[in-house]
Motif scaffolding. Structure first.
Motif, PDB file in Angstrom:
ATOM      1  N   THR B 120      11.760  -9.956  18.766  1.00  0.00           N
ATOM      2  CA  THR B 120      11.101 -10.973  17.935  1.00  0.00           C
ATOM      3  C   THR B 120      11.854 -11.113  16.616  1.00  0.00           C
ATOM      4  O   THR B 120      12.693 -10.267  16.267  1.00  0.00           O
ATOM      5  N   TRP B 121      11.517 -12.164  15.873  1.00  0.00           N
ATOM      6  CA  TRP B 121      12.156 -12.372  14.566  1.00  0.00           C
ATOM      7  C   TRP B 121      11.873 -11.196  13.627  1.00  0.00           C
ATOM      8  O   TRP B 121      12.705 -10.825  12.799  1.00  0.00           O
ATOM      9  N   ALA B 122      10.687 -10.586  13.770  1.00  0.00           N
ATOM     10  CA  ALA B 122      10.340  -9.465  12.893  1.00  0.00           C
ATOM     11  C   ALA B 122      11.337  -8.318  13.049  1.00  0.00           C
ATOM     12  O   ALA B 122      11.516  -7.507  12.131  1.00  0.00           O
ATOM     13  N   ASP B 123      12.017  -8.249  14.179  1.00  0.00           N
ATOM     14  CA  ASP B 123      13.018  -7.196  14.369  1.00  0.00           C
ATOM     15  C   ASP B 123      14.164  -7.328  13.366  1.00  0.00           C
ATOM     16  O   ASP B 123      14.787  -6.330  12.995  1.00  0.00           O
ATOM     17  N   MET B 124      14.448  -8.567  12.922  1.00  0.00           N
ATOM     18  CA  MET B 124      15.483  -8.743  11.892  1.00  0.00           C
ATOM     19  C   MET B 124      15.032  -8.099  10.587  1.00  0.00           C
ATOM     20  O   MET B 124      15.826  -7.511   9.851  1.00  0.00           O
ATOM     21  N   GLY B 125      13.721  -8.203  10.323  1.00  0.00           N
ATOM     22  CA  GLY B 125      13.180  -7.554   9.135  1.00  0.00           C
ATOM     23  C   GLY B 125      13.231  -6.041   9.263  1.00  0.00           C
ATOM     24  O   GLY B 125      13.706  -5.339   8.372  1.00  0.00           O
ATOM     25  N   ALA B 126      12.762  -5.554  10.418  1.00  0.00           N
ATOM     26  CA  ALA B 126      12.697  -4.099  10.617  1.00  0.00           C
ATOM     27  C   ALA B 126      14.102  -3.483  10.618  1.00  0.00           C
ATOM     28  O   ALA B 126      14.313  -2.389  10.079  1.00  0.00           O
ATOM     29  N   ILE B 127      15.066  -4.178  11.185  1.00  0.00           N
ATOM     30  CA  ILE B 127      16.431  -3.632  11.215  1.00  0.00           C
ATOM     31  C   ILE B 127      16.998  -3.536   9.801  1.00  0.00           C
ATOM     32  O   ILE B 127      17.512  -2.504   9.384  1.00  0.00           O
ATOM     33  N   GLY B 128      16.883  -4.630   9.045  1.00  0.00           N
ATOM     34  CA  GLY B 128      17.403  -4.594   7.677  1.00  0.00           C
ATOM     35  C   GLY B 128      16.737  -3.490   6.871  1.00  0.00           C
ATOM     36  O   GLY B 128      17.397  -2.696   6.200  1.00  0.00           O
ATOM     37  N   GLN B 182       1.451 -13.115  12.369  1.00  0.00           N
ATOM     38  CA  GLN B 182       2.714 -12.700  11.746  1.00  0.00           C
ATOM     39  C   GLN B 182       2.655 -11.232  11.331  1.00  0.00           C
ATOM     40  O   GLN B 182       3.611 -10.484  11.503  1.00  0.00           O
ATOM     41  N   LYS B 183       1.516 -10.836  10.787  1.00  0.00           N
ATOM     42  CA  LYS B 183       1.369  -9.442  10.390  1.00  0.00           C
ATOM     43  C   LYS B 183       1.468  -8.517  11.613  1.00  0.00           C
ATOM     44  O   LYS B 183       2.113  -7.465  11.566  1.00  0.00           O
ATOM     45  N   ASP B 184       0.836  -8.935  12.710  1.00  0.00           N
ATOM     46  CA  ASP B 184       0.924  -8.149  13.954  1.00  0.00           C
ATOM     47  C   ASP B 184       2.377  -8.010  14.407  1.00  0.00           C
ATOM     48  O   ASP B 184       2.803  -6.968  14.904  1.00  0.00           O
ATOM     49  N   GLN B 187       4.039  -5.444  12.320  1.00  0.00           N
ATOM     50  CA  GLN B 187       3.583  -4.098  12.694  1.00  0.00           C
ATOM     51  C   GLN B 187       4.219  -3.663  14.014  1.00  0.00           C
ATOM     52  O   GLN B 187       4.673  -2.524  14.157  1.00  0.00           O
ATOM     53  N   ASP B 188       4.280  -4.600  14.943  1.00  0.00           N
ATOM     54  CA  ASP B 188       4.874  -4.301  16.249  1.00  0.00           C
ATOM     55  C   ASP B 188       6.356  -3.910  16.090  1.00  0.00           C
ATOM     56  O   ASP B 188       6.836  -2.976  16.741  1.00  0.00           O
ATOM     57  N   ALA B 189       7.047  -4.614  15.211  1.00  0.00           N
ATOM     58  CA  ALA B 189       8.465  -4.284  14.997  1.00  0.00           C
ATOM     59  C   ALA B 189       8.594  -2.888  14.380  1.00  0.00           C
ATOM     60  O   ALA B 189       9.440  -2.091  14.799  1.00  0.00           O
ATOM     61  N   LEU B 242       3.839  -2.674   2.076  1.00  0.00           N
ATOM     62  CA  LEU B 242       3.764  -3.795   3.023  1.00  0.00           C
ATOM     63  C   LEU B 242       2.378  -3.883   3.658  1.00  0.00           C
ATOM     64  O   LEU B 242       2.045  -4.895   4.268  1.00  0.00           O
ATOM     65  N   GLY B 243       1.613  -2.822   3.533  1.00  0.00           N
ATOM     66  CA  GLY B 243       0.313  -2.788   4.202  1.00  0.00           C
ATOM     67  C   GLY B 243       0.468  -2.563   5.700  1.00  0.00           C
ATOM     68  O   GLY B 243      -0.383  -2.955   6.489  1.00  0.00           O
ATOM     69  N   LEU B 244       1.571  -1.923   6.087  1.00  0.00           N
ATOM     70  CA  LEU B 244       1.801  -1.630   7.506  1.00  0.00           C
ATOM     71  C   LEU B 244       1.641  -0.122   7.733  1.00  0.00           C
ATOM     72  O   LEU B 244       1.752   0.674   6.798  1.00  0.00           O
TER      73      LEU B 244
END
Ligand SMILES: [Fe+2]
Ligand SMILES: [Fe+2]
Ligand SMILES: [Fe+2]
Lengths: 94, 318
Positions: B120-128, B182-184, B187-189, B242-244
């Motif tokens: 998912t796109w969130a993976d770009m966030g999690a990777i960075g 989006q928050k989910d 969190q998933d990432a 982040l509230g995660l």
């Protein structure tokens, strides 16, 4: 069978008034490509205003094994430095 | 060279390392120092370029132009990092071709983290945020590694890394403060990337075969476990912000240690991935080798063109 691109050394002047400094190397088929790649790899964040590229094989480097005869003779020539000369404190501007 | 002479050189070498002197390419060095450096630097270089693949996956689908230029710039930086490191490695007397050959044949390793898919796109966030974050923790001490060209490459790399992590964190922040979906997604990432990020810092000190010698030669300046603890301690407060929730029920602050305690890492998974059985190992190698092979005619054409021009110049001179 393909031939490998030669290695080039990259020198960058960070701003006018300063010397070019070695900043790294890269492979390229010719000088023009070396220049283009040097720009993309070494000056992406305004690190330079001028680039030199030179094929690595054109550089002659001193050998650390000869460091003794190359550089040690300078060590005992203290008379090349201003502090070697004894002058009275009253002498100004010297 | 006689055995005694080698022994003498070794002593001089060890003394230089002890004095924190840098070793430069033409200096005498023990064969094992050279080999260990080649292994460590090339593994690092391979990781940088294979690391472009999971993120490259999202460039064409970035949600805005702002995100797209940032991701593109980040991936381009990683190519640069690979190049700095390959160059440093080549000063040890191994050719770029040999290095690629080791990567493509599977003889050389790259970071296990890049064998996970980016779904998912969130993976770009999690990777960075996490992967570049862990990379920075690993790389900062390497700026004072004993081999000069490696240390210089790392200084350049570190200067460029911090934007990588910040752009990732910004992506996470936006998602975490977005719609519930989006928050989910954020969190998933985090759930998927947390443990692989911890593994990325390498096996525990007890298991790490190279650590002791590498520490002595100042090729490595901190052990894997030290780096991992540092990463956890600095990342937990960021997740709170982040509230995660970090997916580790055993994670808790240890007042006495002044650090976070954390749960058991699944080292079986780590070794499986290292041995080639991660979710994306095959795809990464296929993509990498494919790109190299498909580019062969371009490399050959460039060389032929350069030679033709050179010959023309020589003829004119005659
Ligand atoms: Fe990088
Ligand atoms: Fe890196
Ligand atoms: Fe990065």
């Amino acid at each position: 069978m393909s031939k490998n691109w030669p290695l080039w050394e990259v020198f960058v002047r960070s701003k006018n008034g300063l010397e070019h400094r070695h900043c790294g190397s890269l492979h390229a088929a010719d000088a023009q490509m070396a220049m283009a790649n040097a720009r993309d790899v070494y000056t992406r964040r305004s690190e330079g205003v001028s680039i030199w590229v030179v094929e690595s094989s054109h550089i002659t480097a001193s050998n650390p094994e000869n460091n003794g005869e190359m550089f040690e003779p300078a060590a005992d020539k203290v008379y090349r430095h201003p502090t070697f000369y004894d002058l009275p404190d009253e002498v100004k501007h010297m | 060279m006689s055995e005694k002479e080698v022994k003498n050189l070794e002593e001089i070498f060890e003394a230089r390392i002890a004095r924190d002197e840098k070793i430069e390419p033409k200096d005498w060095m023990p064969e094992k120092y050279r080999k260990t450096n080649i292994r460590q630097i090339s593994q690092h270089a391979h990781s940088e370029i294979v690391g472009m693949l999971p993120e490259g996956n999202w460039i064409s689908r970035a949600p805005s132009l702002r995100r797209k230029v940032a991701l593109l710039a980040k991936v381009q930086d990683e190519a640069g990092h690979g190049l700095y490191l390959y160059s440093a490695c080549e000063t040890l007397g191994i050719s770029r071709d040999e290095l690629y050959e080791q990567l493509h044949s599977g003889k050389a390793k790259y970071s296990s983290i890049f064998n996970y898919p980016t779904v998912t796109w969130a993976d770009m966030g999690a990777i960075g945020w996490l992967v570049d974050g862990a990379a920075i923790i690993n790389q900062v001490p390497l700026c004072s590694t004993s081999y000069g060209p490696y240390a210089r490459a790392m200084i350049r790399v570190c200067k460029e890394e911090s934007f990588h992590q910040r752009q990732g964190f910004e992506i996470m922040l936006k998602l975490a403060n977005g719609t519930p979906e989006q928050k989910d997604m954020a969190q998933d990432a985090l759930n998927r990337w947390w443990w692989p990020s911890l593994m990325m810092l390498g096996p525990t000190d007890a298991e790490s075969v190279h650590t002791e010698q590498s520490m002595r030669w100042k090729l490595k300046r901190k052990t894997n476990d030290e780096l991992r603890q540092q990463f956890i301690d600095q990342t937990v407060p960021q997740a709170d912000l982040l509230g995660l929730t970090i997916p580790d029920p055993d994670l808790k602050w240890n007042e006495a240690r002044g650090s976070y305690d954390f749960g058991e890492i699944n080292w079986d998974e780590f070794w499986q991935v290292v041995k080639g059985h991660g979710p994306s190992n095959k795809k990464r190698m296929k993509d990498r080798v494919g790109a190299w092979e498909r580019g062969a005619w371009v490399r050959d054409a460039a060389m032929a063109y350069a030679e033709k021009n050179e010959n023309r110049k020589v003829k004119k001179a005659i």
